[in-house]
Design an enzyme around this catalytic site. Structure first.
Site, PDB file in Angstrom:
ATOM      1  N   HIS A   1       8.196   4.173   7.503  1.00  0.00           N
ATOM      2  CA  HIS A   1       9.266   3.991   6.525  1.00  0.00           C
ATOM      3  C   HIS A   1       8.805   4.301   5.102  1.00  0.00           C
ATOM      4  O   HIS A   1       9.207   3.648   4.140  1.00  0.00           O
ATOM      5  CB  HIS A   1       9.857   2.577   6.628  1.00  0.00           C
ATOM      6  CG  HIS A   1      10.377   2.285   8.009  1.00  0.00           C
ATOM      7  ND1 HIS A   1      11.486   2.913   8.518  1.00  0.00           N
ATOM      8  CD2 HIS A   1       9.897   1.484   8.990  1.00  0.00           C
ATOM      9  CE1 HIS A   1      11.682   2.485   9.762  1.00  0.00           C
ATOM     10  NE2 HIS A   1      10.725   1.629  10.069  1.00  0.00           N
TER      11      HIS A   1
ATOM     12  N   SER B   1      13.681  -1.537  12.419  1.00  0.00           N
ATOM     13  CA  SER B   1      12.899  -0.312  12.574  1.00  0.00           C
ATOM     14  C   SER B   1      13.245   0.358  13.903  1.00  0.00           C
ATOM     15  O   SER B   1      14.398   0.672  14.161  1.00  0.00           O
ATOM     16  CB  SER B   1      11.414  -0.624  12.440  1.00  0.00           C
ATOM     17  OG  SER B   1      10.646   0.554  12.396  1.00  0.00           O
TER      18      SER B   1
END
Length: 303
Positions: free
Chosen positions: A190, A86
């Site tokens: 996400h 991430s």
């Protein structure tokens, strides 16, 4: 060869930067970055409480700063590959020379602010599913309207969506899942809930001049290696609203012949996954400067 990896949001804990600021020059570097991005990184890394550093706009630059600071303390031995989970992908981009340190901190500051703004539109969050069959779990999540935002491998998937959807998941676990753990994040990262942040980050990226990676860069979009700085930057932008495929990154580590994995501060999450998914690969998490000697020895052995 060894791979240097950087954790994502949720790895931070109150005071975790305190011992690192005792290293020569560390406080000065952090002060310069703080001024560049208008955020007191030393305060948040040493004095702020868990709620304060849970704020997306704070957590993300704090993690990237910690990763760069701890990696620079390791010395000059270059890793065979780099990757990040991430927001850790921005840290990895700095490791690879795609972005200089200040550019990486500037980008992540804008990322954090944009994602915090997107997260404020709807109350959302993320929860980790431990155990179970990935295909069964993904189908169950989709039935509940949730997104498998992180497919981490080693029997772990992270679901993201509204708080109502996550509450329904807690009451109705997929078959075989042992436990569901809410994560210390402030939004459904996400996923489509972050679409507005993609636009903001794309504008910020236009101001940067990325260089091509100096070492192998593994992207968590699909686990592929990327040799173009422009492509790395493009993936960093789009990844905000797309799932993290850390499972595919670990498959690529196998294919590359990785024999050791070192996770920068605040390490622990990715080494835990590697211990389960990469048997035979030596792992080490940089939690405090006391871990540096062992990390350097591992680097020398596996360089």
């Amino acid at each position: 060869m060894f791979v240097l990896v950087a954790p994502g949001q949720g790895a931070q804990t109150p005071g975790f930067l305190t011992p690192w600021l005792e290293l020569p020059g560390a406080a000065d570097r952090l002060a310069a970055w703080s001024e560049a991005i208008d955020l007191d990184l030393a305060h948040y890394g040493t004095q702020a409480d868990a709620d304060a550093i849970r704020d997306t706009a704070v957590a993300q630059p704090l993690l990237v700063a910690a990763g760069i600071l701890s990696a620079s303390a390791l010395g000059a031995v270059a890793p065979g590959a780099v990757a990040g989970h991430s927001v850790g992908e921005i840290t990895a981009a700095a490791f690879a020379g795609v972005l200089d340190d200040t550019a990486a901190l500037t980008l992540v500051r804008k990322r954090g602010l944009a994602m915090a703004e997107a997260a404020a539109i709807t109350e959302t969050g993320m929860s980790a599913l431990l155990g179970g069959d990935p295909e069964v779990s993904v189908a169950h999540l989709e039935k509940l309207g949730l997104t498998p935002a992180n497919v981490n491998g080693a029997g772990q998937i992270v679901a993201a969506g509204t708080l109502e959807q996550l509450a329904a998941l807690a009451e109705d676990k997929p078959e075989g899942v042992r436990k569901i753990v809410p994560l210390k994040v402030a939004g459904a990262f996400h996923t489509h809930h972050m679409s507005s942040a993609v636009d903001a980050l794309a504008k910020a990226a236009e101001e940067l001049a990325p260089a091509d990676p100096k070492v192998v860069y593994v992207s968590n979009k699909d686990g592929r290696t990327v040799d173009s700085g422009a492509e790395v930057l493009s993936r960093l932008v789009g990844q905000v609203a797309n799932p993290v495929r850390w499972d595919l990154c670990m498959e690529t580590f196998k294919e590359l012949g990785v024999t050791a994995l070192i996770e920068v501060c605040p390490g622990g999450t990715l080494t835990g996954l590697a211990k389960r998914a990469l048997p035979g690969v030596a792992t080490l998490a940089l939690k405090t400067p006391d871990d540096l000697d062992a990390a350097r020895a591992l680097m020398a052995e596996h360089a």
